[in-house]
Design a protein around this motif. Structure first.
Motif, PDB file in Angstrom:
ATOM      1  N   SER A 194       0.838  -1.189   0.000  1.00 36.41           N
ATOM      2  CA  SER A 194       0.000   0.000   0.000  1.00 36.41           C
ATOM      3  C   SER A 194       0.878   1.246   0.000  1.00 36.41           C
ATOM      4  O   SER A 194       2.042   1.215   0.338  1.00 36.41           O
ATOM      5  N   SER A 195       0.321   2.354  -0.405  1.00 34.64           N
ATOM      6  CA  SER A 195       1.074   3.593  -0.438  1.00 34.64           C
ATOM      7  C   SER A 195       0.197   4.705   0.095  1.00 34.64           C
ATOM      8  O   SER A 195      -1.014   4.701  -0.084  1.00 34.64           O
ATOM      9  N   SER A 196       0.836   5.659   0.745  1.00 29.82           N
ATOM     10  CA  SER A 196       0.060   6.715   1.370  1.00 29.82           C
ATOM     11  C   SER A 196       0.225   8.041   0.657  1.00 29.82           C
ATOM     12  O   SER A 196       1.112   8.219  -0.166  1.00 29.82           O
ATOM     13  N   ALA A 197      -0.621   8.988   1.007  1.00 25.69           N
ATOM     14  CA  ALA A 197      -0.557  10.332   0.449  1.00 25.69           C
ATOM     15  C   ALA A 197       0.750  10.978   0.864  1.00 25.69           C
ATOM     16  O   ALA A 197       1.297  10.645   1.906  1.00 25.69           O
ATOM     17  N   PRO A 198       1.318  11.987   0.176  1.00 29.16           N
ATOM     18  CA  PRO A 198       0.795  12.449  -1.096  1.00 29.16           C
ATOM     19  C   PRO A 198       1.151  11.500  -2.237  1.00 29.16           C
ATOM     20  O   PRO A 198       2.201  10.882  -2.207  1.00 29.16           O
ATOM     21  N   PRO A 199       0.257  11.372  -3.219  1.00 24.19           N
ATOM     22  CA  PRO A 199       0.568  10.530  -4.369  1.00 24.19           C
ATOM     23  C   PRO A 199       1.705  11.147  -5.179  1.00 24.19           C
ATOM     24  O   PRO A 199       2.091  12.296  -4.953  1.00 24.19           O
ATOM     25  N   ALA A 200       2.202  10.365  -6.155  1.00 28.97           N
ATOM     26  CA  ALA A 200       3.326  10.834  -6.976  1.00 28.97           C
ATOM     27  C   ALA A 200       2.974  12.131  -7.696  1.00 28.97           C
ATOM     28  O   ALA A 200       3.840  12.924  -8.014  1.00 28.97           O
ATOM     29  N   GLY A 209      -6.020   9.339   1.533  1.00 21.11           N
ATOM     30  CA  GLY A 209      -4.961   9.415   0.532  1.00 21.11           C
ATOM     31  C   GLY A 209      -4.295   8.083   0.245  1.00 21.11           C
ATOM     32  O   GLY A 209      -3.301   8.026  -0.460  1.00 21.11           O
ATOM     33  N   GLU A 221      -3.662   4.341  -1.223  1.00 19.82           N
ATOM     34  CA  GLU A 221      -3.966   3.329  -2.227  1.00 19.82           C
ATOM     35  C   GLU A 221      -3.733   1.978  -1.544  1.00 19.82           C
ATOM     36  O   GLU A 221      -2.606   1.485  -1.494  1.00 19.82           O
TER      37      GLU A 221
END
Lengths: 436, 436
Positions: free
Chosen positions: A2-8, B329, B331
């Motif tokens: 999973s990845s968190s904000a801020p997006p790329a 935020g 994913e």
């Protein structure tokens, strides 16, 4: 996983600065602009044209400060002239804005569409890019031109002109903002980037997520800096080391005309020629004619040995400067041209591949196979057969307007008109479709 | 006003390294590839498909080394499975290559053209981009897919896969190079980027002038690094924080189906939903039904207070996790979803504008005005009405192939097929035209 904000896609830095605050307001204005119909954007542009004329006195007065400063600093007359605004010039700028109003609206155009086998309706629709940053040099007319093209295509614009035109640009942007706000558009759709220092350019280049694209317009070093340092996507414009190749099968009279026109009709612009390459088979016949014509046009030739020999044999003694390797890579933008004789069309292509900036290359030939091979092998923005390099231009191509000439391969290549200031989105319509 | 070589388009560094030497060979191969007709490229791809099957033993053996290494390192089974190649999987990969052969050729397509008022003939023609760099993670099938799409569109490709698949990728690229060379294409049109360290990625990102575009395929941190550090133009792909908005006018049964499909049909991919937003006017009716269906699909809900209350009131006691700001935020790429109730469609749009990665957002509604407003205001790659977010996909859109889903606005936006792997050039033909 999973990845968190801020997006790329998010902003690189969240520390607010005057520049990022400006960019954030531009992003909000862009969101307001995007859904507006053409009529609203056109009305605002007509109000801009009227206001430029109505408020001429105030703009010319502000411009006078820049001009006085430039004169005091000993700036050459030709540059002071570029900087100068008069009532007549403002009227012409306003007329150009009215022309932009009349151009077809790119926003909302359906680029492709289909009904998929499962019944989903797919449309790819042109939408504004969002926020466009323009970094440019001294001419204040660019301020209005660029803002008009961005507004017409539904974009907000951040303008970062030269500090030498700061008073003029401040006055022009004030007029633009008042006019569009009066017509119901958000004033922040047009903003000057605050600050006259290099730092403000640097911040603009790092405002990814707030600014959608940067377009640098100016000299090679400005463009290089932006390309190397920007995390915002950049459209590279305008460096033109353009070539004219005179093929063995050329009509030599035509070749002389095209060469002189490509070089000398307006040497200071990016689509003027900087190097001529001549097939060895026609060198003896062509070089003396070319030298005479170039000399008459006031052009200094920087030639290889063959050109130097031809220059030494010429009736007058003006001669040919010896070309060094540096000449092949130089964009003179002046009455100078590099010149070489090549053994074949493929050698001309190899020279171009090594030295060209990928802007425009022309071949002069009556030989259809040579024209076909040259256009297939040369990978530049424009490849021109039997015509001047000077035709690579949004106006000449019939686009009605031009924000620059892209010399990169992504997104836009060549003269950029209104469609190049847009992106697309897919709109997909179903009635409860799910994937299995 | 003059500028010298290297132009802004030139390589940033002239110090040769193994990576830049590789890129330079790719650039030469690209120049050889560009003028080749479709038949030559298609023949090479068919040879690739045959060779993948014929040399299965060797590829599977090399893959075995990677798999053994992954197992020894305690990599989870699901990742080891993604890494594994079998005869059956190779046959499927070869079949995919044959499908690519059958797709329409983008190269040479005339995008627009006209005869200008002065008689100049203008054509804008699709050409290959040149050299495409792909930076990707563990799946070795990407090696073949990406190479096939690049070759089909006339491009040379530089492949930088995961070090965990290095043996597999080395074997696959060896097979690919032999096959295309046997069919008369330059072997260097397909190359692995040498070196397993991060340095080789960094060099690739600085090879502007040699590499025309970089496409990172993988997680958010990989993409972010490439976007921030690359001077080569980048196409950002695949980070998807997608939303489903259930409007006041939704058919609630349809909304439940679309929500569950969007979230749970395949949670690990970028077009799966990560947040559901529900109009307050239907929250009481919708939340219990949605919670029951999501729970049955194995989905954990991270909800705002309204969702937490609905969870507390549900018949079973599974409940709803409290959502923090971070959830909006995130994913997840897992059986988790963030959930909020919003007072209006415009509030849903504002939430999406703040938190979305700009990939795909869906609205469920029977109200035509609501659908029109949502599609106009939401600026994402795909805006979907009454269907699952899972449809944003090159295969589903009928493109026949996909090298990734661009979430940026320049050049390509959304699923990228073969046309998105091309640029254009202008070919202009006259008979001695000069500008006056």
């Amino acid at each position: 996983m999973s990845s968190s904000a801020p997006p790329a896609t998010g902003p690189v830095s969240d520390v607010p600065t005057p520049v990022t605050a400006t960019a954030r307001r531009a992003k909000e204005a862009a969101a307001e602009l995007a859904p507006l119909p053409r009529t609203a954007r056109d009305a605002a542009l007509l109000a801009v044209a009227d206001a430029l004329v109505a408020r001429t006195g105030e703009i010319v007065a502000a411009n006078g400060e820049d001009v006085a400063r430039a004169r005091a600093a000993g700036i050459p007359d030709s540059l002071v002239d570029r900087l100068t605004l008069t009532a007549e010039r403002l009227a012409a700028i306003a007329a150009d804005v009215r022309k932009v109003v009349g151009l077809p609206d790119p926003v909302g155009e359906v680029v492709r569409g289909s009904t998929l086998p499962n019944g989903l309706e797919l449309r790819q629709v042109r939408v504004p890019l969002g926020v466009i940053g323009i970094i440019y040099e001294a001419r204040p007319n660019v301020t209005v031109d660029a803002a008009a093209l961005c507004l017409k295509s539904g974009n907000a614009v951040l303008l970062r002109g030269s500090s030498s035109a700061y008073a003029s640009n401040t006055a022009l942007v004030g007029v633009l903002r008042d006019a569009i706000a009066g017509a119901g558009l958000p004033a922040d759709a047009v903003q000057l980037v605050p600050g006259e220092s290099r730092d403000s350019v640097r911040e603009l280049m790092r405002a990814r997520g707030l600014v959608d694209v940067l377009i640098p317009r100016g000299g090679a070093s400005l463009i290089r800096t932006v390309v190397e340092e920007s995390t915002v996507p950049v459209i590279e414009t305008g460096v033109g080391n353009c070539h004219v190749y005179v093929d063995e099968g050329a009509d030599l009279g035509m070749a002389v005309d095209i060469l002189v026109n490509s070089k000398a009709q307006r040497p200071s612009v990016c689509n003027s020629a900087e190097t001529v390459l001549v097939h060895a088979g026609v060198a003896d016949a062509f070089l003396p004619r070319a030298l005479a014509a170039l000399r008459e046009a006031g052009v200094t030739v920087h030639g290889d040995e063959a050109w130097q020999r031809a220059g030494a044999g010429a009736e007058d003694s003006a001669g040919v400067e010896p070309a060094t390797e540096e000449d092949w890579g130089t964009e003179y933008l002046s009455y100078d041209i590099a010149a070489a004789v090549v053994p074949s069309l493929d050698a001309a292509v190899a020279h171009i591949r090594q030295w060209s900036s990928g802007h425009t290359e022309a071949i002069v030939t009556r030989d259809a196979a040579a024209a076909r091979r040259f256009t297939a092998l040369v990978d530049s923005t424009a490849v021109i057969v039997n015509a001047s390099t000077r035709f690579t231009d949004g106006g000449e191509f019939g686009f009605g307007a031009e924000i620059g000439i892209s010399t990169q391969k992504l997104h836009a290549r060549g003269p950029m008109g209104l469609p190049e200031l847009t992106s697309t989105k897919y709109v997909v319509t179903g009635d409860g479709h799910t994937r299995s």
